[in-house]
Design an enzyme around this catalytic site. Structure first.
Site, PDB file in Angstrom:
ATOM      1  CD  GLU A   1      -3.106   0.818   2.200  1.00  0.00           C
ATOM      2  OE1 GLU A   1      -2.778   1.065   3.372  1.00  0.00           O
ATOM      3  OE2 GLU A   1      -4.244   0.438   1.876  1.00  0.00           O
TER       4      GLU A   1
ATOM      5  CG  HIS B   1       6.790 -29.661   3.663  1.00  0.00           C
ATOM      6  ND1 HIS B   1       7.413 -30.883   3.515  1.00  0.00           N
ATOM      7  CD2 HIS B   1       7.407 -29.062   4.717  1.00  0.00           C
ATOM      8  CE1 HIS B   1       8.342 -31.031   4.440  1.00  0.00           C
ATOM      9  NE2 HIS B   1       8.356 -29.943   5.199  1.00  0.00           N
TER      10      HIS B   1
ATOM     11  CE  LYS C   1     -11.800   3.230   2.021  1.00  0.00           C
ATOM     12  NZ  LYS C   1     -11.354   4.237   3.007  1.00  0.00           N
TER      13      LYS C   1
END
Ligand SMILES: O=P(O)(O)OC[C@H]1O[C@H](O)[C@H](O)[C@@H](O)[C@@H]1O
Length: 533
Positions: free
Chosen positions: A331, A360, A462
């Site tokens: 960000e 793994h 937004k």
């Protein structure tokens, strides 16, 4: 200092010499930084002298109160949170210190049972409602510092997913009336925590609780949330300062209140960050751990983020550290424009989980596949005593072996890695880690000339979300007459440029008992006819 032996194609003696020369260590924090397996060469260090001189000067100005977040016209003050005396305004310094005292006292009183839920019962749980930095910092504090049976159990609304909310509320069951609900939103207007608060309040009241006596707000003074909390007389309100960004708020109330409510050493956390801040204030690239990190990142990705940062802590307590760094790094650095308005599409991608678990999983690709990353190992030397060696096998030794083995296996294939070693893992060490990465991100932002302290891209999302919600209202108003309509008809009547968003929102409404139905083949949207039933 003699010239560095280059990284690649070196024998173990040369690598050891390189390791020794580049090793950074602070005995007080018991912290080491190894960048010797990064492609950082002598000529890079020399070439970085001038850029870092400028970066150090910019950082000094930032700490002195410069408007370092020019796009928002804001100071950048997260370093003041752990060293209030740095704040240029004495009133700010006093406010910071007073807030820490209030947070510490509140946590102590809740855990001691002197601050209670309505009816005098002790608080049993915390419901934390916050998103982005208002959720990730608290989550990291908890996962890193929680101890069995100490402090209150935390539950999170860190999203607006109704299923997630239902699951969290089910977990609280009949303890809703003794749950401390903490609503965190710096801006006080982010939709997700607001919706979470509305849902939580409804449930607390339905359970017979007293919302105002159980609710705490952490937000900027005067925000919508602050006004609401003040008007309704909530149990407590704690301040978020406008010069603290969400991704750098963990040393504010956002991180300190969780620490206080789990009985963690919040003063040690702050002190660790302050100690690291002092060390990363040193204007000397080779002696400054944050500068060494920023330089290593820059060389690894060509100053364009062409290699991702893979965060691999070999300590379960730091499992969410990669998620925390994703916000802090991406960000801050993921920006379309640089500070001169040039389109640069900057960034540095972050992912990871923990070792040895990830060996793994995706480490296979790191070892043999795309060389588009560098690893940041985090090693903790001190192990808990209660896990013994059995039949000559000691889990701690295996963990150490897997870390060293993976680092060597990557280096054999000329894959780069950084290793941060902590003598012990505690609140102070966590604070130091936070300070190290906050500074490194700030210095890197200077190197690539981006504003590391605003987030225009998030605002775009937004606004788009608000647009979809407004469209849904228009569609629902149109269909309220109960007349069947095709997507084309809806688009025409609402004079829409595109009907695809209408398909998406009606498909969602039709999938739930929201009073909408459709006739036709869902695989052929253009033929569908929708109706409010
Ligand atoms: O704390 P709030 O104001 O609710 O903001 C929550 C989050 O919102 C935005 O997404 C910002 O980009 C984040 O940095 C911030 O942490």
């Amino acid at each position: 200092m003699s010239p560095l032996p280059p990284l690649n194609g070196q024998d173990s003696a040369a690598l050891w010499e390189r390791f020794r020369q580049l090793l950074w260590h602070d005995p007080d924090l018991s912290l080491w930084l190894d960048v010797s397996r990064m492609a950082l060469e002598e000529q890079d260090l020399e070439a970085f002298e001038a850029p870092f001189a400028r970066a150090f000067a910019a950082m000094e100005a930032l700490e002195a109160g410069a408007i370092a977040n020019a796009d928002e016209g804001r100071q950048v003050g997260h370093y003041w949170l752990r060293a209030p005396e740095l704040a240029p305004d004495p009133a700010v310094a006093a406010a910071i210190a007073a807030e820490v005292d209030r947070l510490e006292a509140f946590g102590r009183d809740v855990l001691a049972g002197t601050v209670t839920a309505p009816g005098g019962r002790p608080f049993t749980d915390v419901l934390w409602i916050g998103i982005g930095g208002s959720g990730l910092g608290p989550l990291l504090m908890l996962r890193a510092l929680e101890r069995q049976g100490v402090g209150l159990p935390f539950h999170f609304f860190d999203n607006v997913d109704p299923d997630g909310m239902a699951r969290t509320l089910a977990g609280l069951a009949d303890r809703l009336t003794t749950t401390l609900v903490i609503v965190v939103s710096k801006s006080g207007g982010t939709p997700e925590p607001h919706l979470g608060m509305v849902q939580a309040r409804a449930r607390v009241l339905a359970a017979g609780g007293d919302w105002s006596a159980q609710a705490v707000a952490i937000t900027m003074g005067g925000s919508h949330l602050d006004q609401e909390a003040k008007a309704a007389g909530w149990l407590r309100r704690f301040d978020m300062f406008d010069w603290v960004g969400g991704r750098t708020s963990i040393t504010s109330a956002v991180g300190l209140l969780p620490a206080a409510l789990i009985g963690a050493d919040l003063r040690g956390f702050l002190e660790g960050a302050a100690a690291m801040d002092r060390l990363t204030r040193v204007p000397d690239l080779r002696a400054n751990p944050a500068a060494l990190l920023a330089a290593s990142w820059h060389v690894a990705g060509g100053g364009q983020g062409r290699r991702d940062m893979v965060v691999l802590p070999y300590r379960d307590r730091l499992e969410v550290f990669s998620r925390y760094l994703q916000q802090l790094v991406m960000e801050s650095l993921g920006k379309r424009l640089d500070r001169d308005g040039v389109v640069v599409h900057q960034g540095l991608a972050v992912y990871g989980n923990k070792g040895s678990t990830d060996q793994h999983a995706y480490v296979q690709q790191l070892r043999d596949g795309l060389d588009n990353f560098f690893v940041t190992f985090i090693e903790v030397l001190e192990d808990p005593a209660e896990i013994p060696t059995i039949d000559g096998e000691c889990p701690a030794d295996f963990l150490e072996g897997f870390l060293q083995g993976t680092r060597a296996a990557l280096a054999e294939q000329a894959r780069q890695s950084i290793t941060i070693t902590l003598g012990r893992f505690d609140a102070r060490g966590l604070g130091a880690l936070i300070g190290l990465f906050e500074r490194a991100v700030g210095l890197y932002g200077e190197l690539v000339n981006v504003n590391a302290y605003h987030q225009p891209g998030v605002e775009a999302g937004k606004k788009a979300a608000a647009g979809i919600l407004a469209l849904q209202s228009r569609v629902e108003a149109l269909l309220a007459d109960g007349q069947p309509r095709s997507l084309a008809a809806i688009g025409a009547e609402l004079e829409l440029d595109a009907v695809e968003p209408v398909f998406w929102l009606l498909r969602h409404l039709c999938a739930n008992d929201r009073g909408y139905g459709a006739k036709g083949d869902w695989g052929q949207p253009e033929g569908l006819v929708f109706q409010h039933t």
